[in-house]
Design a protein around this motif. Structure first.
Motif, PDB file in Angstrom:
ATOM      1  N   UNK A  36      20.609 -29.489   9.178  1.00  0.00           N
ATOM      2  CA  UNK A  36      20.000 -30.431  10.125  1.00  0.00           C
ATOM      3  C   UNK A  36      21.067 -30.969  11.074  1.00  0.00           C
ATOM      4  N   UNK A  37      20.644 -31.205  12.327  1.00  0.00           N
ATOM      5  CA  UNK A  37      21.519 -31.833  13.306  1.00  0.00           C
ATOM      6  C   UNK A  37      20.700 -32.792  14.157  1.00  0.00           C
ATOM      7  N   UNK A  38      21.317 -33.886  14.581  1.00  0.00           N
ATOM      8  CA  UNK A  38      20.688 -34.829  15.504  1.00  0.00           C
ATOM      9  C   UNK A  38      21.645 -34.989  16.679  1.00  0.00           C
ATOM     10  N   UNK A  39      21.154 -34.661  17.877  1.00  0.00           N
ATOM     11  CA  UNK A  39      21.959 -34.720  19.091  1.00  0.00           C
ATOM     12  C   UNK A  39      21.344 -35.693  20.098  1.00  0.00           C
ATOM     13  N   UNK A  40      22.157 -36.081  21.067  1.00  0.00           N
ATOM     14  CA  UNK A  40      21.745 -37.036  22.093  1.00  0.00           C
ATOM     15  C   UNK A  40      21.905 -36.406  23.471  1.00  0.00           C
ATOM     16  N   UNK A  41      20.932 -36.644  24.345  1.00  0.00           N
ATOM     17  CA  UNK A  41      21.037 -36.308  25.766  1.00  0.00           C
ATOM     18  C   UNK A  41      20.545 -37.528  26.538  1.00  0.00           C
TER      19      UNK A  41
END
Length: 151
Positions: A36-41
């Motif tokens: 799992x990964x959580x990224x921001x834009x």
């Protein structure tokens, strides 16, 4: 798997992804483990896409949201133990998408992109993606990748 903050920085994103402005769709990684990964834009009113895509009502295009999901998945692949994405031997190619859009994303919004691996079979991977703004689901669905070697 714990990572130091430098590994989650914008500089790390630039080290892994080949995309550059204006097509870099991930600003930083918030959290990551092996599946799992959580990224921001962060969405700025200065994004080049706003010049021609509904110029009187700035709506972030769905294709860019999908690209943010794909780039986040590529970052996740780089953290997987058996992955060679990070050393350039494997190129994840987006093969198929099934994305639904529920809410528009506009300047000032911060996209939180969550990717979970659903299935991994030899040279293919299916991930589930969710994009939220202010904890409200804006887009979701599945992306299928073919992992191409350097043969």
């Amino acid at each position: 798997m714990k990572h130091n903050m430098d590994m989650l920085s914008h500089e790390y994103v630039l080290d892994i992804l080949p995309q550059r402005y204006p097509f870099l769709m991930v600003d930083r990684i918030n959290e990551v483990d092996t599946s799992k990964i959580v990224c921001i834009k962060n969405i700025s009113g200065n994004e080049p896409c706003f010049q021609g895509h509904f110029p009187n009502k700035k709506i972030f295009p769905g294709v860019y949201i999908t690209e943010a999901m794909a780039q986040s998945a590529i970052l996740l692949f780089s953290f997987m133990k058996d992955s060679s994405v990070d050393n350039g031997n494997t190129l994840p190619l987006l093969y198929h998408t099934n994305i639904k859009f529920k809410k528009v994303i506009t300047p000032g919004d911060q996209m939180v992109i969550s990717i979970n691996v659903v299935k991994r079979i030899s040279n293919a991977a299916i991930v589930e993606a969710v994009v939220k703004v202010n904890d409200k689901k804006c887009a979701y669905g599945e992306l299928t990748f073919t992992l191409m070697g350097d043969e």
